[in-house]
Design a protein around this motif. Structure first.
Motif, PDB file in Angstrom:
ATOM      1  N   MET A 205       0.945  -0.935  -0.101  1.00 23.97           N
ATOM      2  CA  MET A 205      -0.145   0.038   0.113  1.00 23.97           C
ATOM      3  C   MET A 205       0.860   1.260  -0.006  1.00 23.97           C
ATOM      4  SD  MET A 205      -3.167   1.368  -0.040  1.00 23.97           S
ATOM      5  CE  MET A 205      -4.279   0.498   0.938  1.00 23.97           C
ATOM      6  N   ASN A 206       1.706   1.462   1.090  1.00 20.76           N
ATOM      7  CA  ASN A 206       2.356   2.764   1.130  1.00 20.76           C
ATOM      8  C   ASN A 206       3.397   3.038   0.008  1.00 20.76           C
ATOM      9  OD1 ASN A 206       1.592   4.055   3.578  1.00 20.76           O
ATOM     10  ND2 ASN A 206       1.822   1.959   4.585  1.00 20.76           N
ATOM     11  N   ASP A 207       4.122   1.717  -0.399  1.00 19.56           N
ATOM     12  CA  ASP A 207       4.942   1.957  -1.674  1.00 19.56           C
ATOM     13  C   ASP A 207       3.920   2.401  -2.957  1.00 19.56           C
ATOM     14  OD1 ASP A 207       7.548   1.421  -0.915  1.00 19.56           O
ATOM     15  OD2 ASP A 207       7.255  -0.732  -0.696  1.00 19.56           O
ATOM     16  N   TRP A 208       2.784   1.636  -3.111  1.00 26.82           N
ATOM     17  CA  TRP A 208       1.987   2.376  -4.042  1.00 26.82           C
ATOM     18  C   TRP A 208       1.623   3.764  -4.222  1.00 26.82           C
ATOM     19  CZ3 TRP A 208      -1.445  -2.539  -2.871  1.00 26.82           C
ATOM     20  CH2 TRP A 208      -0.741  -3.834  -3.538  1.00 26.82           C
ATOM     21  N   MET A 209       1.416   4.100  -2.947  1.00 30.35           N
ATOM     22  CA  MET A 209       1.155   5.449  -2.745  1.00 30.35           C
ATOM     23  C   MET A 209       2.122   6.561  -3.143  1.00 30.35           C
ATOM     24  SD  MET A 209      -1.560   5.374   0.574  1.00 30.35           S
ATOM     25  CE  MET A 209      -2.089   6.870   0.082  1.00 30.35           C
ATOM     26  N   ALA A 210       3.381   6.085  -2.702  1.00 30.40           N
ATOM     27  CA  ALA A 210       4.608   6.650  -2.807  1.00 30.40           C
ATOM     28  C   ALA A 210       4.841   6.956  -4.435  1.00 30.40           C
ATOM     29  CB  ALA A 210       5.790   6.441  -2.029  1.00 30.40           C
ATOM     30  N   GLU A 211       4.813   5.775  -4.902  1.00 32.21           N
ATOM     31  CA  GLU A 211       4.956   5.815  -6.335  1.00 32.21           C
ATOM     32  C   GLU A 211       4.063   6.728  -7.047  1.00 32.21           C
ATOM     33  OE1 GLU A 211       4.784   1.751  -7.240  1.00 32.21           O
ATOM     34  OE2 GLU A 211       6.556   0.918  -6.290  1.00 32.21           O
ATOM     35  N   ALA A 212       2.723   6.573  -6.603  1.00 33.97           N
ATOM     36  CA  ALA A 212       2.129   7.394  -7.403  1.00 33.97           C
ATOM     37  C   ALA A 212       2.224   8.868  -7.289  1.00 33.97           C
ATOM     38  CB  ALA A 212       0.435   7.217  -6.807  1.00 33.97           C
ATOM     39  N   LEU A 213       2.809   9.345  -6.135  1.00 28.25           N
ATOM     40  CA  LEU A 213       3.405  10.743  -5.762  1.00 28.25           C
ATOM     41  C   LEU A 213       4.540  11.022  -6.656  1.00 28.25           C
ATOM     42  CD1 LEU A 213       2.410  11.031  -2.249  1.00 28.25           C
ATOM     43  CD2 LEU A 213       1.006  12.073  -4.288  1.00 28.25           C
ATOM     44  N   GLY A 214       5.219   9.877  -7.174  1.00 30.20           N
ATOM     45  CA  GLY A 214       6.608  10.299  -7.706  1.00 30.20           C
ATOM     46  C   GLY A 214       7.699  10.405  -6.774  1.00 30.20           C
ATOM     47  N   LEU A 215       7.649   9.937  -5.507  1.00 30.93           N
ATOM     48  CA  LEU A 215       8.717   9.913  -4.529  1.00 30.93           C
ATOM     49  C   LEU A 215       9.872   9.199  -4.903  1.00 30.93           C
ATOM     50  CD1 LEU A 215       6.441  10.073  -1.267  1.00 30.93           C
ATOM     51  CD2 LEU A 215       7.008  12.075  -2.895  1.00 30.93           C
ATOM     52  N   GLU A 216      11.014   9.771  -4.733  1.00 29.90           N
ATOM     53  CA  GLU A 216      12.343   9.061  -4.930  1.00 29.90           C
ATOM     54  C   GLU A 216      13.143   8.847  -3.639  1.00 29.90           C
ATOM     55  OE1 GLU A 216      14.187  11.835  -7.430  1.00 29.90           O
ATOM     56  OE2 GLU A 216      13.096  11.022  -9.247  1.00 29.90           O
ATOM     57  N   GLY A 217      13.870   7.664  -3.514  1.00 30.00           N
ATOM     58  CA  GLY A 217      14.853   7.641  -2.476  1.00 30.00           C
ATOM     59  C   GLY A 217      14.128   7.239  -1.101  1.00 30.00           C
ATOM     60  N   ARG A 218      13.153   6.396  -1.340  1.00 26.82           N
ATOM     61  CA  ARG A 218      12.078   6.098  -0.172  1.00 26.82           C
ATOM     62  C   ARG A 218      12.444   5.501   1.020  1.00 26.82           C
ATOM     63  NH1 ARG A 218       8.874   4.997  -4.726  1.00 26.82           N
ATOM     64  NH2 ARG A 218       9.118   2.682  -4.094  1.00 26.82           N
ATOM     65  N   GLY A 219      12.035   5.788   2.105  1.00 20.38           N
ATOM     66  CA  GLY A 219      12.436   5.085   3.283  1.00 20.38           C
ATOM     67  C   GLY A 219      11.172   4.975   4.303  1.00 20.38           C
ATOM     68  N   VAL A 220      11.398   4.240   5.326  1.00 22.52           N
ATOM     69  CA  VAL A 220       9.988   3.902   6.200  1.00 22.52           C
ATOM     70  C   VAL A 220       9.714   5.052   7.226  1.00 22.52           C
ATOM     71  CG1 VAL A 220       9.186   2.330   8.057  1.00 22.52           C
ATOM     72  CG2 VAL A 220      10.258   1.313   6.198  1.00 22.52           C
ATOM     73  N   LEU A 221       8.402   5.264   7.246  1.00 23.34           N
ATOM     74  CA  LEU A 221       8.176   6.446   8.259  1.00 23.34           C
ATOM     75  C   LEU A 221       8.131   5.958   9.707  1.00 23.34           C
ATOM     76  CD1 LEU A 221       7.221   9.446   8.656  1.00 23.34           C
ATOM     77  CD2 LEU A 221       4.922   8.546   8.641  1.00 23.34           C
ATOM     78  N   GLU A 222       7.456   4.893  10.047  1.00 22.42           N
ATOM     79  CA  GLU A 222       7.766   4.202  11.297  1.00 22.42           C
ATOM     80  C   GLU A 222       7.772   2.815  11.234  1.00 22.42           C
ATOM     81  OE1 GLU A 222       5.239   3.984  15.438  1.00 22.42           O
ATOM     82  OE2 GLU A 222       4.148   3.369  13.683  1.00 22.42           O
ATOM     83  N   GLU A 223       8.850   2.191  11.851  1.00 17.97           N
ATOM     84  CA  GLU A 223       9.284   0.956  11.853  1.00 17.97           C
ATOM     85  C   GLU A 223       8.253   0.055  12.562  1.00 17.97           C
ATOM     86  OE1 GLU A 223      12.937  -1.731  13.638  1.00 17.97           O
ATOM     87  OE2 GLU A 223      13.458  -0.138  12.401  1.00 17.97           O
ATOM     88  N   VAL A 224       7.971  -1.119  11.960  1.00 20.05           N
ATOM     89  CA  VAL A 224       6.833  -2.059  12.617  1.00 20.05           C
ATOM     90  C   VAL A 224       7.835  -3.374  12.804  1.00 20.05           C
ATOM     91  CG1 VAL A 224       4.868  -3.375  12.450  1.00 20.05           C
ATOM     92  CG2 VAL A 224       4.812  -0.962  11.761  1.00 20.05           C
ATOM     93  N   HIS A 225       8.350  -3.831  11.810  1.00 16.33           N
ATOM     94  CA  HIS A 225       9.018  -5.094  12.008  1.00 16.33           C
ATOM     95  C   HIS A 225      10.467  -5.148  11.300  1.00 16.33           C
ATOM     96  CE1 HIS A 225       9.439  -9.599  11.335  1.00 16.33           C
ATOM     97  NE2 HIS A 225       9.768  -9.454  10.079  1.00 16.33           N
ATOM     98  N   THR A 226      11.379  -5.968  12.041  1.00 14.84           N
ATOM     99  CA  THR A 226      12.751  -5.911  11.437  1.00 14.84           C
ATOM    100  C   THR A 226      13.086  -7.384  11.274  1.00 14.84           C
ATOM    101  OG1 THR A 226      13.635  -4.104  12.651  1.00 14.84           O
ATOM    102  CG2 THR A 226      15.166  -5.678  11.883  1.00 14.84           C
ATOM    103  N   ASP A 227      13.389  -7.863   9.980  1.00 17.72           N
ATOM    104  CA  ASP A 227      13.644  -8.979   9.700  1.00 17.72           C
ATOM    105  C   ASP A 227      15.007  -9.482  10.481  1.00 17.72           C
ATOM    106  OD1 ASP A 227      12.827 -11.291   8.521  1.00 17.72           O
ATOM    107  OD2 ASP A 227      13.078 -10.655   6.323  1.00 17.72           O
TER     108      ASP A 227
END
Length: 371
Positions: free
Chosen positions: A111-133
């Motif tokens: 979802m949030n990657d789709w929204m960021a892509e729709a806005l044309g955002l570059e160099g994306r990072g996470v706003l709030e970390e939920v899970h770390t692999d």
């Protein structure tokens, strides 16, 4: 050949694993059964009466939804109430409902990657970390003749990633010894005779999310009847997954111009804006759904503006006071997930040779109208 419901959800959970969801989120199967063949899957943002009727008309046996129809606890299930009538309609038509909510929000390529892509955002990072692999080190002993096959199998299953580097491994040559006992069928050597073999110790990094698949792939490619391997945890931090995204626009633009960008990206007739329309926007935070509690996350991340839904009056004042601009396209902006999820799922089904169709719901479930 039609896919069974369980198979479809296994595919869906490759995109949005359940452990990515925030605690206590209402995800997973909520209505009906997955133990059946599915001709059509309907992907919807919300499960309303209109969406349930659409699914019945299409002959869809499964709805994959973003918002849970059973979110607040039900004290009763009376069919003359809106909630009860919806459940009755779904059960009467044997339509199952599966929910992917914050796990789809969090997922890479979700979802949030789709929204960021729709806005044309570059160099994306996470706003709030939920899970770390979490990361593991896998070490396996392989005869020299099979080292390439075993490495390739592990890499193909997801091992060997360090940052943006793939196929990472460390390899040491040595001698292995073993004595096949009665009842064995050794690849090398003979029963009752001590064998010395030229082997390679292969070490590679394995994320916890794929470690079972990596081990299965390694065992399948390995020639030995009994495979010697070690798996142990590492202190290094793996990839982080979380809610929201932060990125930059290719070029700065005014808040007024950016608001028009948001309207076009999410196909909404209006947005609510906090801030001076002439101010410049370059760094953007975006979060699908209700983002009132994330204004400080966005400010801390250095965002000029936060794009999210359901901003309340007092939160808008708080954001304005801290110098954070807001563009609120409404919660329904998440409808971007319908065609994106249906397309992703259809590709996976086709790859597996299934004739099951994944269809995006045609209903816009936005409850608000602008007058």
């Amino acid at each position: 050949m039609l896919a069974r419901g369980e198979t479809i959800i296994q595919l869906m959970e490759k995109l949005a694993p359940k452990h990515y969801a925030v605690p206590d989120d209402r995800i997973g199967l909520q209505v009906g059964s997955l133990r059946k063949e599915v001709k059509r899957v309907l992907v919807a943002l919300d499960v309303t009466r209109a969406v349930a009727e659409e699914a019945a008309e299409l002959g869809a046996e499964l709805i994959i939804a973003h918002h849970a129809p059973l979110y607040r606890p039900l004290k009763h299930l009376q069919t003359d109430t809106p909630e009860g009538a919806l459940m009755a309609s779904l059960l009467r038509n044997d339509i199952a409902v599966y929910v992917a909510h914050t796990n789809l929000d969090t997922a890479e390529g979700g979802m949030n990657d789709w929204m960021a892509e729709a806005l044309g955002l570059e160099g994306r990072g996470v706003l709030e970390e939920v899970h770390t692999d979490k990361l593991f080190k896998l070490a396996v002993f392989v005869p020299e003749t099979h080292q390439d096959a075993v490495r390739s199998a592990m890499f193909g299953a997801g091992a060997g990633w360090i940052g943006n580097y793939s196929h990472c491994s460390f390899n040491v040559e040595g001698k292995g010894t073993f004595l096949p006992r009665e009842g064995t069928n050794p690849y090398l050597g003979q029963q009752g005779k001590l064998e010395t073999a030229s082997e390679v110790r292969i070490e590679t990094v394995v994320p916890s999310s794929v470690h079972r698949a990596v081990i299965q792939a390694m065992l399948k490619a390995h020639p030995y009847e009994e495979v010697a391997y070690d798996l142990y945890p590492m202190d290094l931090k793996g990839r982080s997954f979380g809610l929201g995204r932060v990125g930059t626009l290719p070029e700065p633009e005014s808040l007024d111009a950016f608001a028009e960008r948001v309207k076009a990206a999410f196909d909404v007739p209006f947005v609510r804006v906090v801030g001076d329309g002439s101010r410049q926007v370059r760094k953007v935070a975006v979060l699908g759904g209700s983002g009132s509690r994330y204004i400080r996350h966005a400010k801390f991340a250095g965002a000029d503006v936060l794009v999210t839904g359901d901003i309340d009056y007092h939160t808008a004042h708080d954001a304005d006071a801290m110098g954070l601009m807001i563009v609120d396209p409404g919660h329904n902006a998440e409808k971007i997930m319908k065609p994106k999820t249906a397309e992703w799922l259809q590709e996976r089904l086709r790859e597996k040779g299934y004739a099951t169709e994944a269809i995006a719901s045609r209903f816009d479930t936005e409850p608000f109208k602008l007058r």
